[in-house]
Design a protein around this motif. Structure first.
Motif, PDB file in Angstrom:
ATOM      1  N   PHE A  64       0.839  -1.200   0.000  1.00  0.00           N
ATOM      2  CA  PHE A  64       0.000   0.000   0.000  1.00  0.00           C
ATOM      3  C   PHE A  64       0.879   1.257   0.000  1.00  0.00           C
ATOM      4  O   PHE A  64       0.546   2.264  -0.613  1.00  0.00           O
ATOM      5  CB  PHE A  64      -0.858  -0.051   1.269  1.00  0.00           C
ATOM      6  N   TRP A 107      -2.693  -2.318   9.282  1.00  0.00           N
ATOM      7  CA  TRP A 107      -3.519  -2.256   8.072  1.00  0.00           C
ATOM      8  C   TRP A 107      -4.687  -1.294   8.254  1.00  0.00           C
ATOM      9  O   TRP A 107      -4.966  -0.455   7.402  1.00  0.00           O
ATOM     10  CB  TRP A 107      -4.002  -3.665   7.716  1.00  0.00           C
ATOM     11  N   GLN A 129      -4.956   2.876   6.579  1.00  0.00           N
ATOM     12  CA  GLN A 129      -6.123   3.354   5.814  1.00  0.00           C
ATOM     13  C   GLN A 129      -6.714   4.601   6.446  1.00  0.00           C
ATOM     14  O   GLN A 129      -7.046   5.573   5.762  1.00  0.00           O
ATOM     15  CB  GLN A 129      -7.191   2.271   5.780  1.00  0.00           C
ATOM     16  N   GLU A 151      -6.995   8.261   4.715  1.00  0.00           N
ATOM     17  CA  GLU A 151      -8.325   8.852   4.521  1.00  0.00           C
ATOM     18  C   GLU A 151      -8.477  10.168   5.294  1.00  0.00           C
ATOM     19  O   GLU A 151      -9.096  11.105   4.806  1.00  0.00           O
ATOM     20  CB  GLU A 151      -9.402   7.834   4.905  1.00  0.00           C
ATOM     21  N   SER A 160      -6.627  12.730   3.248  1.00  0.00           N
ATOM     22  CA  SER A 160      -7.392  13.106   2.051  1.00  0.00           C
ATOM     23  C   SER A 160      -8.564  14.000   2.433  1.00  0.00           C
ATOM     24  O   SER A 160      -8.830  15.015   1.791  1.00  0.00           O
ATOM     25  CB  SER A 160      -7.863  11.826   1.350  1.00  0.00           C
ATOM     26  N   ARG A 161      -9.263  13.643   3.500  1.00  0.00           N
ATOM     27  CA  ARG A 161     -10.447  14.409   3.892  1.00  0.00           C
ATOM     28  C   ARG A 161     -10.083  15.805   4.403  1.00  0.00           C
ATOM     29  O   ARG A 161     -10.767  16.773   4.141  1.00  0.00           O
ATOM     30  CB  ARG A 161     -11.217  13.645   4.967  1.00  0.00           C
ATOM     31  N   ARG A 164     -11.127   9.834  12.434  1.00  0.00           N
ATOM     32  CA  ARG A 164     -11.644   9.191  11.220  1.00  0.00           C
ATOM     33  C   ARG A 164     -13.164   9.017  11.284  1.00  0.00           C
ATOM     34  O   ARG A 164     -13.852   9.087  10.291  1.00  0.00           O
ATOM     35  CB  ARG A 164     -10.945   7.835  11.033  1.00  0.00           C
ATOM     36  N   PHE A 165     -13.674   8.693  12.484  1.00  0.00           N
ATOM     37  CA  PHE A 165     -15.115   8.419  12.639  1.00  0.00           C
ATOM     38  C   PHE A 165     -15.718   9.324  13.718  1.00  0.00           C
ATOM     39  O   PHE A 165     -16.191   8.828  14.758  1.00  0.00           O
ATOM     40  CB  PHE A 165     -15.342   6.951  13.019  1.00  0.00           C
ATOM     41  N   PRO A 166     -15.721  10.635  13.491  1.00  0.00           N
ATOM     42  CA  PRO A 166     -16.178  11.541  14.553  1.00  0.00           C
ATOM     43  C   PRO A 166     -17.636  11.323  14.953  1.00  0.00           C
ATOM     44  O   PRO A 166     -17.953  11.349  16.144  1.00  0.00           O
ATOM     45  CB  PRO A 166     -15.968  12.932  13.954  1.00  0.00           C
ATOM     46  N   SER A 167     -18.509  11.061  13.990  1.00  0.00           N
ATOM     47  CA  SER A 167     -19.929  10.894  14.329  1.00  0.00           C
ATOM     48  C   SER A 167     -20.148   9.610  15.115  1.00  0.00           C
ATOM     49  O   SER A 167     -20.897   9.583  16.088  1.00  0.00           O
ATOM     50  CB  SER A 167     -20.787  10.850  13.072  1.00  0.00           C
ATOM     51  N   LEU A 168     -19.508   8.555  14.656  1.00  0.00           N
ATOM     52  CA  LEU A 168     -19.666   7.265  15.331  1.00  0.00           C
ATOM     53  C   LEU A 168     -19.140   7.351  16.769  1.00  0.00           C
ATOM     54  O   LEU A 168     -19.785   6.879  17.706  1.00  0.00           O
ATOM     55  CB  LEU A 168     -18.916   6.177  14.545  1.00  0.00           C
ATOM     56  N   PHE A 210     -22.160  -0.747  15.579  1.00  0.00           N
ATOM     57  CA  PHE A 210     -22.146   0.519  14.832  1.00  0.00           C
ATOM     58  C   PHE A 210     -23.528   1.190  14.785  1.00  0.00           C
ATOM     59  O   PHE A 210     -23.779   2.018  13.927  1.00  0.00           O
ATOM     60  CB  PHE A 210     -21.609   0.321  13.402  1.00  0.00           C
ATOM     61  N   HIS A 255     -23.103  15.031  13.583  1.00  0.00           N
ATOM     62  CA  HIS A 255     -21.995  14.575  12.745  1.00  0.00           C
ATOM     63  C   HIS A 255     -21.495  15.700  11.873  1.00  0.00           C
ATOM     64  O   HIS A 255     -22.212  16.650  11.584  1.00  0.00           O
ATOM     65  CB  HIS A 255     -22.385  13.342  11.933  1.00  0.00           C
TER      66      HIS A 255
END
Lengths: 329, 364
Positions: A175, A202, A206, A210, A213-214, A254-258, A285, A328
């Protein structure tokens, strides 16, 4: 029965200085330790003479026995008995000779497997390598994996060492080829300075890519985030604790809302004051709609009491809504 | 929008005598033909490349009519797929076909014409049922029409049946053959829509938003019933404003009264699709959202994100016209309720809802 073809080589005492000891076209050794072989040679000598080919400039090129030759050089030998292959011995035959010589007495690391495949690519079609050579190297037989191994040689030395020592996942290394040099070296530093499992590596790579990129940042900027640096410099944490803390920081980004939903759910539960041994587990989830209630009890009477308590517990009817106020971004 | 270039034809043994194969070969006289055996198959790596320059003509032995592969855990519209071929020239980065197809090339099923009778028998054997049939699941319904002549073949067949509609779903502006045909009854022409940013970055070979809407307008003026699909909705910074602009463009050109339905669906993917996409389109940003594993194994946006997107878009659409037949594609009962304020509760009821739209708008 197949006809046995004898190798027509001649034995010759060769000066070490006449042998080119740079990793040549048949070399398949990377990140090795000469100590044990030097100890063995020191005790018993060189049991199997190296194989050499004569170059046009009257020097010799190593076909097999690269580590033995480096060892005797370090031991201060001036010359060594070698098998000299005939001049018409083809480079492909020489490569196969070294491959077979290595296969019978040691395991290749992943970088060495990549070196073998890279050298074979000069002589054979990819399909042939996949079918005939990847199985003997214990590699999954498909073109995708072949490309992964072939690409390893392009990576920086530090990363190759991490792969050879199995501190960096091969999948992650594959990768990494798609990202810039500075970024991949920073990822290599992060993953090898602490003990990350390959699965953690791994998942994390990712997330890092991400997030970058975001947020329109470089990977290096994501890793050099103040909170991550604080964890890395925290002397009171051991390595697994640091990995856990970094994973948590990155997951929140990466997952602020969650994460917000999980936090709200936890907070809602803690306000309920559930008795010890009682757990309410949300759907994974929050995707499904089924929640689970877990009660630990030893006697039926105890269960009855817990259920009666829960029945009268104010706020329990709102348990499935605790997380729904999550904002979110 | 230019027609797609076919560089070679792979003629599978067994297809050479099919009427559609002969028509296609006549339409492409200068394209090199290679004869291949049905069992001459490509390797995994070649499949990933998808080979969007070859046309493989196949005498298909499977079922031509199949229910859409919905999943039990989400509400499905009960659409039937007419399997005319597989693979699509649009080359959208998010396309599920990239991990779904098991062979490359545009695979065209040339015995379609010969099998239409048996499809007719299936439809006629259930006269009380309405068959909502589409060709846009495994390919774009119109992108290869200039070669395959699908509309010439399918429009008269479906137009003359009582209990079915044919939905032609596209991202192109290739409507010439449709407009020129004399069939309108029981035909729905639909466009998959997205924001100009998503179209430019992710739907690589498709028509622009405006071209699609202008093509839809032309079809509407020519008497076709229309449908639209906002699927996949992609969550990115600025999505709300850009989807709003997209609807506003639709408002400018389309009369909402003859829209039979508008579906909303959010981007979802099987885990292995991500790696194929990352390999084929490393620059894509579609994975930047917050995805979590769904109940069917596919990754979906975290539920509140989906709800917000659906609620936002449906509100804008309803402001435009309050009877657009809005429905959600592959969503759960609670997401329906939270975002649209009602739910069909199950797949059978969603089917009935859509069937009623047909009764209402298509003089059924």
């Amino acid at each position: 029965m197949m006809k046995k073809e004898l190798l027509k080589s001649t034995i010759l005492n060769v000066d070490i200085s006449d042998i080119d000891l740079k990793p040549g076209p048949f070399c398949m050794s990377f990140n090795f330790n000469l100590k044990p072989i030097k100890a063995s040679i020191g005790k018993f000598g060189v049991l199997n003479p190296p194989y050499l080919l004569k170059k046009s400039d009257s020097n010799f090129i190593v076909v097999a026995g690269y580590r033995r030759l480096l060892s005797v050089k370090e031991l201060g030998w001036k010359d060594i008995l070698c098998q000299i292959l005939p001049n018409d011995f083809s480079p492909f035959q020489a490569l196969l000779l070294n491959l077979n010589d290595n296969l019978i007495h040691r395991k290749f690391n992943n970088i060495e497997k990549g070196m073998v495949l890279q050298r074979l690519i000069g002589f054979l079609k990819r399909e042939e390598i996949v079918t005939n050579f990847m199985p003997i190297l214990n590699i999954a037989t498909n073109k995708q994996t072949l490309e992964l191994f072939l690409g390893l040689e392009e990576l920086e030395e530090e990363i190759k060492v991490s792969i050879a020592e199995e501190r960096l996942s091969l999948r992650v290394a594959g990768f990494m080829r798609n990202i810039g040099r500075d970024d991949r070296l920073r990822i290599n530093d992060l993953f090898t300075s602490l003990k990350w499992t390959f699965n953690q590596q791994w998942e994390t790579i990712q997330w890092i890519i991400e997030i970058a990129s975001r947020e329109g940042r470089t990977i290096k900027e994501v890793i050099d985030d103040r909170h991550i640096i604080e964890v890395l410099n925290n002397d009171r944490m051991n390595n697994p604790q640091k990995v856990k803390a970094i994973v948590k920081i990155l997951k929140a980004r990466r997952f602020p809302s969650l994460l917000e939903a999980e936090k709200l759910f936890k907070k809602g539960l803690s306000n309920l004051s559930l008795p010890l041994g009682v757990k309410i587990i949300p759907p994974p989830f929050f995707e499904g709609i089924d929640y689970r209630l877990e009660i630990v009890f030893t006697k039926g009477q105890e269960l009855k009491e817990e259920l009666a308590y829960l029945y009268n517990l104010p706020g329990l009817e709102e348990v499935t809504d605790f997380w729904k106020g999550a904002e979110h971004r | 929008m230019k027609q797609f270039k076919i560089r070679r034809i792979l003629l599978e043994r067994g297809a050479e005598n099919d009427s559609l194969a002969q028509k296609i070969l006549k339409k492409l006289p200068n394209i090199p033909i290679e004869n291949v055996k049905p069992d001459e198959l490509a390797s995994r790596e070649d499949i990933e490349e998808m080979d969007k320059e070859s046309l493989r003509l196949i005498h298909f032995r499977g079922d031509f009519l199949k229910p859409c592969p919905g999943t039990r855990r989400y509400i499905c519209c009960g659409y039937q797929i007419l399997n005319v071929g597989i693979n699509c020239p649009m080359d959208c980065s998010y396309c599920f076909l990239q991990s779904y197809i098991n062979q490359p090339s545009f695979r065209i099923f040339t015995n379609l014409e010969d099998r239409l009778n048996s499809i007719g028998e299936i439809i006629d054997s259930s006269p009380d049922k309405i068959f909502r049939i589409g060709t846009g699941e495994f390919t774009d319904s119109l992108s290869l029409d200039y070669v395959t002549g699908w509309t010439d073949l399918l429009l008269p067949f479906f137009s003359n049946r009582k209990n079915c509609i044919l939905e032609l779903k596209t991202k192109t502006s290739f409507i010439k053959d449709l407009i020129e045909s004399r069939y309108r009854k029981r035909i729905v022409v639909s466009w998959s829509l997205n924001t100009p940013r998503i179209i430019a970055n992710e739907e690589h070979m498709s028509a622009s938003l405006k071209s699609r809407i202008l093509a839809a307008q032309e079809c509407q003026k020519a008497g076709f019933v229309l449908a639209f699909h906002f699927d996949p909705l992609i969550n990115y910074q600025g999505w709300a404003d850009e989807y709003k602009e997209t609807v506003h463009l639709l408002e400018r050109y389309i009369d909402p009264e003859s829209i039979i339905w508008i579906s909303l669906g959010s981007f979802r993917y099987m885990p292995n699709l991500k790696w194929v996409i990352m390999k084929r389109f490393p620059e894509t940003n579609i994975f930047n959202g917050e995805f979590v594993p769904g109940l069917d194994g596919k990754f979906r946006y975290f539920k509140p994100i989906r709800v917000e997107m659906y609620a936002n878009l449906s509100e804008i659409l309803k402001k435009w016209y309050n009877d657009l037949g809005i429905y959600l594609c592959m969503e759960s009962d609670d997401v329906w309720r939270q975002s649209l304020g009602w739910s069909p509760e199950n797949s059978a009821n969603l089917s009935s809802y859509l069937d009623n739209r047909i009764r209402k708008l298509m003089a059924y």
